[in-house]
Design a protein around this motif. Structure first.
Motif, short mmCIF file in Angstrom:
data_model
loop_
_atom_site.label_atom_id
_atom_site.label_comp_id
_atom_site.label_asym_id
_atom_site.label_seq_id
_atom_site.Cartn_x
_atom_site.Cartn_y
_atom_site.Cartn_z
N LYS A 30 0.60 -1.05 0.01
CA LYS A 30 0.07 0.08 0.00
C LYS A 30 0.88 1.41 -0.02
N LYS A 31 1.98 1.18 -0.30
CA LYS A 31 3.13 2.42 -0.21
C LYS A 31 2.90 3.11 -1.60
N GLN A 32 3.23 4.37 -1.33
CA GLN A 32 3.01 5.56 -2.49
C GLN A 32 4.63 5.94 -2.63
N TRP A 33 4.88 6.41 -3.82
CA TRP A 33 6.14 7.08 -4.10
C TRP A 33 6.12 8.45 -3.94
N HIS A 34 7.12 8.73 -2.97
CA HIS A 34 7.42 10.28 -2.52
C HIS A 34 8.93 10.49 -3.22
N ARG A 35 9.06 11.98 -3.51
CA ARG A 35 10.18 12.30 -4.02
C ARG A 35 11.07 12.96 -2.74
N VAL A 36 12.27 12.42 -2.70
CA VAL A 36 13.28 12.93 -1.80
C VAL A 36 14.12 14.06 -2.25
N ILE A 37 14.57 13.28 -3.45
CA ILE A 37 16.02 14.36 -4.01
C ILE A 37 15.58 14.31 -5.47
N ASP A 38 15.85 15.56 -6.13
CA ASP A 38 15.72 15.89 -7.53
C ASP A 38 16.90 16.75 -7.69
N THR A 39 17.81 16.74 -8.39
CA THR A 39 19.03 17.64 -8.45
C THR A 39 18.85 18.54 -9.50
N SER A 40 17.71 18.38 -10.20
CA SER A 40 17.51 19.70 -11.18
C SER A 40 16.81 20.66 -10.58
N LEU A 41 16.07 20.49 -9.31
CA LEU A 41 15.34 21.49 -8.72
C LEU A 41 16.40 22.55 -7.91
N SER A 42 15.86 23.59 -7.93
CA SER A 42 16.72 24.67 -7.28
C SER A 42 16.25 24.87 -5.87
N GLY A 43 17.23 25.81 -5.25
CA GLY A 43 17.02 25.97 -3.71
C GLY A 43 16.75 24.98 -2.69
N GLU A 44 15.89 24.83 -1.91
CA GLU A 44 15.80 23.73 -0.90
C GLU A 44 14.82 22.61 -1.43
N ASP A 45 14.62 22.93 -2.66
CA ASP A 45 13.66 21.76 -3.13
C ASP A 45 14.39 20.56 -3.86
N ASP A 46 15.61 20.91 -3.91
CA ASP A 46 16.54 19.56 -4.60
C ASP A 46 16.82 18.41 -3.47
N LEU A 47 16.67 18.68 -2.25
CA LEU A 47 16.93 17.69 -1.37
C LEU A 47 15.84 18.10 0.05
N LEU A 48 14.95 16.95 0.12
CA LEU A 48 14.09 17.33 1.31
C LEU A 48 14.38 16.65 2.45
N ASP A 49 13.91 17.48 3.60
CA ASP A 49 14.04 16.75 5.06
C ASP A 49 13.42 15.35 5.16
N PRO A 50 13.61 14.46 6.08
CA PRO A 50 12.76 13.48 6.46
C PRO A 50 11.42 14.03 6.95
#
Length: 75
Positions: A30-50
């Motif tokens: 029943k899990k769903q995919w979540h984005r944690v890292i996307d190096t193409s994004l800028s600022g604080e959106d590229d690496l998200l905190d737990p």
């Protein structure tokens, strides 16, 4: 699947200079995919905190920008 916690990782490495549409496998159970890292994004959106991961919608594809690395978390 991790033996330390109940999650699954899916890693996308796009070394191409073009956008790539990546078909995602279903997350376990029943899990769903979540984005944690996307190096193409800028600022604080590229690496998200737990706990701040972004739920993918739709969850069956991800558009990977050129020359980027993406880490998805199934939880």
């Amino acid at each position: 699947k991790s033996t330390l916690a109940d999650y699954t990782l899916f890693i996308i490495l796009n070394s191409n200079f073009k956008v790539q549409v990546v078909k995602l496998p279903p997350a376990d159970g029943k899990k769903q995919w979540h984005r944690v890292i996307d190096t193409s994004l800028s600022g604080e959106d590229d690496l998200l905190d737990p706990g701040k991961e972004i739920l993918l919608n739709p969850s069956d594809v991800y558009i990977a920008n050129p020359r980027s690395t993406v880490v998805l978390l199934g939880k």
